[in-house]
Design a protein around this motif. Structure first.
Motif: not given
Lengths: 314, 314
Positions: A140, A189, A191, A195, A216
């Motif tokens: 994460t 990461s 995340t 993004r 993901t």
């Protein structure tokens, strides 16, 4: 008879425990839930009970246990095993080492969870005994643990290894949880990768990634492996920034191994190959030839084994 | 009677020697020329003679000397004190430790010259005893020495601290002596600063810098102190890249002190103030608050004192 060491890895939802031999083999391992009630003050009681019960269950004398090594989240004073604050657990000014020694009668050593995972990989995992080791966790967030001369590097106030907050984009980067912008964590990461993928899909709706319900890091690497150009560009961007940051770290600390763990590392060679290519562009020749990239091999056991290592050092 | 330690700092033209007390005070210091003839094989003989002569001159018993610590340039295996190659000295496969022990009958410890300067600053200089210390030398090149847990960090093959070769400009940077491009050294060394100044003068001939016969780092900082806008821009650019690199290093190793030495450091606060401003933008809050910037204070004595420290550790 060989003594056993107890490795304990305290997380926000479960506590992982294990009895580990002097040679670093796990004899038995198990989990108990983390009780965050009452400011986390039941946790040391529960760990003490769990260790005693396990000895009974195994028909082993409690004397066989030599010492305990604990990995905990939050901000810790390592020498005294005092936790200033661990938000996920509820601890605030909690004397973890003292409390757990009181419950168990065994010597307790405490370090942070990222660090003991690095120690575990050093001892029995992908670090393969290397005394100079950089462990990178791509989950994460982006975490790091540095082992130098066979010891965890803490730095002056326990912040060493905060490599997720190296600045990759000095101006105009994405905001990071730490309050800065453009940190490595905003890019490398899970995340950060998701993004970047979403931004890429918006610009390139023809990509196969656009068909996924949720994009993901896993899907980005899968699509890249299948030759999707947009996914390949995302992987290249991630590996450019991660490779540059790791090369700069390696030119500074000259590690023998760079062990990559966390969810993103499941991409294996689809991550390591482009990452090594970028790393080799930016690391000095001797530094690059001294540093071997590996995927972390202990998974969830790294904390237990690293905790046992810490206990063994005393 | 207190024992003395011998610190020796071997350079390409002179060898600096000193007798140092247990407390790190220099009793006496002197220099001898470096004899690079015969593949540098006379150097250990000369050092042995110089130490014995100095004892006679001081009417001191040779027994007062406890051990020797040597800083040497080139690529060194620290444990064995073996020099693979030191181009400036002429050494190739030279057993420095063994040869000097043979000449002196004293125990010899060897490390590289950048590292012993860092140890000297840690012990008696601007490092002020800090166990976690980054020393940066801004001279013809950019060098670094890292002390972690009170010990020099060597890394797996002696390359730790090569911070001059952190990549500041990943694409299209100036060529560096190391073979890469865009290294920190191409920007923040005296040579790099002069290069940036020359480029700025070409674009902005109205600057006061254009009137100088030769523009050095010293003149750039002087003109900036007097408000010359072009010089200020050069200083800002240097401090941006240096501050970013040091912040990334500090987020990794969390030092208590960052000691800046070398010719460029003579600019003092004209360097430190803009440098700290950029550093604080990019370092984590706790890392920045833990790290104090200092100008190196031992000058040419750093190597002698660091050598003595190394000798004292044995």
């Amino acid at each position: 008879m060989d003594k056993w060491y107890v490795g304990v890895d305290i997380g926000g939802t479960t506590i992982k425990l294990g009895f580990v031999t002097e040679a670093g083999e796990i004899v038995t391992k198990w989990e108990i839930p983390t009780d965050t009630n009452n400011g986390g003050r039941n946790i040391t009681i529960h760990i003490g009970q769990a260790i005693k019960s396990k000895c009974s269950e195994l028909n082993e004398s409690y004397d066989r246990l030599q010492a305990i090594g604990v990995g905990a989240p939050g901000f810790i004073e390592m020498k005294t095993g005092f936790i200033y604050q661990a938000v996920n657990i509820g601890w605030k000014d909690f004397a973890l080492k003292d409390e757990l020694e009181k419950e168990t009668g065994l010597q307790v050593t405490v370090d942070n969870d990222a660090n003991i995972a690095a120690l575990g990989e050093m001892w029995k995992g992908a670090g393969d005994g290397a005394a100079d080791l950089l462990c990178v966790t791509l989950g994460t967030g982006v975490g790091g643990g540095l082992v130098t001369n066979g010891q965890i590097l803490h730095g002056v106030n326990g912040m060493a290894g905060e490599i997720g907050h190296l600045t990759s984009i000095p101006e105009g980067g994405a905001p990071c949880n730490c309050g800065k912008t453009g940190c490595l964590e905003t890019i490398a990461s899970a995340t950060g990768i998701a993004r970047l993928a979403k931004e890429a899909i918006d610009k390139n709706p023809q990509t196969t990634l656009a068909n996924k319900a949720e994009v993901t890091s896993k899907e980005v690497f899968e699509a890249a492996a299948e030759g999707d150009e947009v996914a390949l560009e995302v992987v290249d961007e991630v590996c450019f920034h991660l490779g540059l940051a790791l090369a700069n770290i390696a030119n500074t600390v000259n590690p023998a191994k760079i062990v990559i763990g966390g969810g993103v590392s499941k991409a294996g060679d689809h991550l390591l190959n482009p990452l090594a290519r970028e790393f080799n562009r930016f690391a000095l020749g001797r530094v690059a030839s001294g540093a071997e990239f590996k995927i972390a091999s202990l998974g969830n056991d790294a904390g237990i084994i690293g905790g046992a290592w810490l206990a063994k050092q005393g």
